[in-house]
Design an enzyme around this catalytic site. Structure first.
Site, PDB file in Angstrom:
ATOM      1  N   SER A  29       7.958 -68.140 -48.849  1.00  0.00           N
ATOM      2  CA  SER A  29       8.945 -67.143 -49.260  1.00  0.00           C
ATOM      3  C   SER A  29       9.913 -66.852 -48.110  1.00  0.00           C
ATOM      4  O   SER A  29      10.506 -67.770 -47.545  1.00  0.00           O
ATOM      5  CB  SER A  29       8.199 -65.882 -49.722  1.00  0.00           C
ATOM      6  OG  SER A  29       9.071 -64.977 -50.319  1.00  0.00           O
ATOM      7  N   ARG A  44       7.871 -51.132 -54.261  1.00  0.00           N
ATOM      8  CA  ARG A  44       6.728 -52.030 -54.280  1.00  0.00           C
ATOM      9  C   ARG A  44       6.352 -52.440 -55.702  1.00  0.00           C
ATOM     10  O   ARG A  44       6.014 -53.592 -55.964  1.00  0.00           O
ATOM     11  CB  ARG A  44       5.533 -51.349 -53.600  1.00  0.00           C
ATOM     12  CG  ARG A  44       4.289 -52.181 -53.534  1.00  0.00           C
ATOM     13  CD  ARG A  44       4.517 -53.470 -52.785  1.00  0.00           C
ATOM     14  NE  ARG A  44       3.265 -54.164 -52.510  1.00  0.00           N
ATOM     15  CZ  ARG A  44       3.200 -55.394 -52.055  1.00  0.00           C
ATOM     16  NH1 ARG A  44       4.324 -56.065 -51.811  1.00  0.00           N
ATOM     17  NH2 ARG A  44       2.046 -55.970 -51.819  1.00  0.00           N
ATOM     18  N   ASP A  79       6.844 -69.872 -60.546  1.00  0.00           N
ATOM     19  CA  ASP A  79       7.547 -68.947 -59.651  1.00  0.00           C
ATOM     20  C   ASP A  79       8.970 -68.760 -60.180  1.00  0.00           C
ATOM     21  O   ASP A  79       9.779 -69.674 -60.150  1.00  0.00           O
ATOM     22  CB  ASP A  79       7.561 -69.548 -58.241  1.00  0.00           C
ATOM     23  CG  ASP A  79       8.221 -68.629 -57.215  1.00  0.00           C
ATOM     24  OD1 ASP A  79       8.787 -67.587 -57.606  1.00  0.00           O
ATOM     25  OD2 ASP A  79       8.167 -68.969 -56.020  1.00  0.00           O
ATOM     26  N   HIS A 116       5.334 -66.329 -58.007  1.00  0.00           N
ATOM     27  CA  HIS A 116       5.712 -66.456 -56.597  1.00  0.00           C
ATOM     28  C   HIS A 116       4.498 -66.320 -55.678  1.00  0.00           C
ATOM     29  O   HIS A 116       4.401 -66.994 -54.648  1.00  0.00           O
ATOM     30  CB  HIS A 116       6.743 -65.370 -56.273  1.00  0.00           C
ATOM     31  CG  HIS A 116       7.360 -65.487 -54.921  1.00  0.00           C
ATOM     32  ND1 HIS A 116       8.023 -66.622 -54.506  1.00  0.00           N
ATOM     33  CD2 HIS A 116       7.411 -64.627 -53.876  1.00  0.00           C
ATOM     34  CE1 HIS A 116       8.468 -66.436 -53.265  1.00  0.00           C
ATOM     35  NE2 HIS A 116       8.104 -65.241 -52.866  1.00  0.00           N
ATOM     36  N   ASP A 117       3.564 -65.461 -56.056  1.00  0.00           N
ATOM     37  CA  ASP A 117       2.378 -65.227 -55.237  1.00  0.00           C
ATOM     38  C   ASP A 117       1.473 -66.450 -55.119  1.00  0.00           C
ATOM     39  O   ASP A 117       0.518 -66.428 -54.341  1.00  0.00           O
ATOM     40  CB  ASP A 117       1.564 -64.050 -55.793  1.00  0.00           C
ATOM     41  CG  ASP A 117       1.923 -62.742 -55.107  1.00  0.00           C
ATOM     42  OD1 ASP A 117       2.730 -62.781 -54.168  1.00  0.00           O
ATOM     43  OD2 ASP A 117       1.388 -61.695 -55.514  1.00  0.00           O
TER      44      ASP A 117
END
Lengths: 379, 213
Positions: free
Chosen positions: A158, A228, A323, A356-357
């Site tokens: 990232s 967050r 992602d 994405h994680d």
């Protein structure tokens, strides 16, 4: 203690270190950091030739604590511990691995919550806006101090991958391999839009006080929570969320109110609450700005291939199919620019469901490729 | 997610076309190997011909094998075209024993000669006498070279040397070289009958008249 031991492939108990820099650092913005301290951790042993160093760059909310655990807090395991350790894909029996907290961070390096020597008060709003290139300059200064002229590899996912890419442009002779994982060559309008909503959540929190909340003894917690929560949505895929939470209700029925009902609400609130207790709002603002500004092609009229022409490293680029924050198409832009230059590059597109994680997950295909690549560059 | 045949799993003797390909490739040239499998062709071309280049494969296993072998590899689906590659950016684009397993034959060949100055294409010859005999006998060809049954074969376009050359004439592809092999040996007499594997070097024919072999 129940903590992972070296037999489990953990580097074991680790101790962060601090390096003080008193040489002023000119920043891309034009501001100058008069002095600063950088927190880092190292794992493994630097060989006699000093040729086996690997730098790990962190993304938005992570830190220098990449692998291992702390003696006084065995549950605080490094954020990339599944990738880095003895016998792991980035093998600390062969590589000397450095994790670093970036300038402007809130995990021990000088940041907005640190004392500004000029005023004797926290930097707060006066802390300069830092960029990916500024961070890379700091990395290089730390490398100088550690006697590392050239990294065997710079690794990041990232925003960390952006630093890994920037390394090959800023210091082409100082990095032999660049691992660029779940990256984008620059943010899209949509990416920037998400960042802007997060920043607005923070700056419009009444406890923000223009960034000088430290003096008021408060934290813009509500803003951080929302930032967050929003971020978390973009890190997960729709499928992963459906799989993990679906439409599950905590109490099995509608309450016709606005308290937590769906499990996903509970999860987001929990993540937001947790984050707001340890992360500095001013750091969040600056890191999202560093993301927004990253665009190595801009100085070359938007031509990424021209921007990457001077790179000398070999590249491993990895993306994940689910992602949507930095989709495989974004990684393919980087790959295309490298191909156009005839640079050495391999590209793996991992069919992973986590969004994405996924770059933080222990996926055998993903880790297998990293392991194979790192094996070949071990000295 | 692996498409069979987009790697080196087509069952022909392990790359008996490699020698012919290596002979055509000029030292120091830039090579793109489509459906590169474990990267062994590129690795051997790197060692013997000092080429630079990349393999392309869709299979996770083959991508891992290439990285393990130290060969540059780009994970990509050939059926989606070669849009990630600039026109004329390679001296040779190689498609070794993969064309018969591809859906978009015409588009892929066009793409090969867009990206490469020359294309090198090899394929199993379904005009080989052994295959003809089996069809005459009433069943689809199965052999050591083509070990698949009709229901599990990755080979969806079955064609002969003659078919391919007619195709080339019709699509303005110029055949620069041809080698036909059976069990690793060159076949010069009645290749469409006696050859099991054909290897071609092609470029884009310019001007009005398309040139045949």
């Amino acid at each position: 203690m129940g903590a992972p031991r070296e037999a489990d492939g953990s580097v074991g108990a680790v101790t962060p270190q601090d390096m003080q820099f008193d040489e002023p650092l000119p920043l891309v913005s034009g501001a100058v950091m008069p002095s600063y301290s950088i927190r880092y951790e190292t794992y493994g042993t630097l060989n006699a030739e000093r040729s086996n160093a690997v730098l790990v760059c962190h993304a938005l909310n992570a830190s220098h604590h990449v692998a291992g655990w702390y003696e006084d807090d065995p549950k605080d395991i490094g954020w990339w511990d599944n990738l880095i350790g003895p016998g792991k894909p980035v093998d600390t029996d062969r590589f000397f691995v450095i994790g670093i907290n970036n300038l402007g961070g809130c995990h021990g390096s000088t940041g907005p919550a640190s004392i500004n020597p000029a005023t004797g008060k926290p930097w707060g709003a006066d802390f300069p806006v830092v960029t990916v290139d500024d961070w890379v300059q700091v990395h290089a200064r730390l490398a100088d101090r550690l006697g590392i002229r050239q990294f065997a590899a710079v690794v990041g996912g990232s925003l960390g991958a952006m630093q890994s890419l920037q390394w090959t442009l800023r210091f082409p002779d100082r990095v032999r391999n660049s691992l660029v994982i779940a990256a984008a060559p620059k943010l899209s309008a949509q990416n920037i839009a998400f960042n802007e909503v997060a920043r607005q959540a923070i700056t419009t929190d009444p406890d923000f006080h223009g960034g000088n909340y430290y003096a008021h003894g408060v934290v813009p917690r509500r803003g951080l929570r929302i930032a967050r929560m929003l971020g978390h949505i973009t890190y997960l895929s729709d499928d992963a969320m459906a799989e993990k939470f679906g439409r599950e209700l905590r109490e099995g029925e509608f309450k016709f109110g606005f308290d937590v009902e769906f499990e996903i609400e509970s999860y987001l609130r929990y993540q937001g609450d947790k984050f707001s207790t340890y992360f500095d709002a001013n750091t969040y603002l600056r890191i999202t700005k560093a993301l927004d500004y990253f665009d190595p092609a801009m100085a070359h009229g938007g031509n990424l291939a021209a921007a990457l022409a001077g790179a000398k490293a070999r590249f491993l680029v990895i993306s994940f199919t689910s992602d949507w924050r930095f989709s495989p198409g974004r990684s393919r832009e980087i790959v295309k620019a490298l191909l156009d230059n005839g640079h050495d590059v391999s590209y793996a597109e991992i069919d992973a469901p986590h969004g994405h994680d996924a770059f933080l997950m222990d996926d055998p295909r993903y880790h297998g490729v990293v392991r194979a690549y790192m094996n070949n560059i071990a000295t | 997610m692996s498409i069979p045949g987009n790697g080196n799993g087509n069952g022909l003797p392990m790359r008996s076309d490699f020698d012919a390909i290596a002979q055509w490739v000029r030292p120091g040239s830039r090579v793109l190997d489509l459906g590169c499998g474990d990267g062994s062709l590129l690795r051997s071309l790197k060692q013997t011909r000092n080429v630079t280049g990349y393999g392309v494969d869709i299979s996770d296993d083959n991508v891992l094998a290439c990285v393990t072998n130290g060969v540059n590899v780009i994970q990509s689906d050939l059926e989606a075209g070669l849009s990630g590659f600039e026109s004329g950016s390679f001296d040779y684009v190689i498609l070794s024993q993969t064309l018969q397993a591809m859906k978009h034959t015409e588009r892929l060949l066009r793409e090969i000669l867009r990206v490469g100055r020359e294309g090198i294409v090899s394929f199993p010859n379904f005009g080989y006498w052994h295959a003809r005999l089996q069809v005459l006998g009433g069943t689809m060809p199965v052999s050591r070279d083509l070990p698949y049954q009709w229901y599990d074969t990755p080979n969806i376009h079955l064609f002969t040397i003659e078919d391919f050359e007619i195709f080339c004439r019709g699509h303005r592809l110029r055949i620069l070289d041809r080698v036909v092999l059976t069990a690793g040996r060159r076949v010069t007499f009645a290749p469409n009958l006696l050859g099991a594997l054909a290897v071609y070097r092609l470029d884009q024919a310019h001007g009005a008249a398309a040139v045949g072999a």
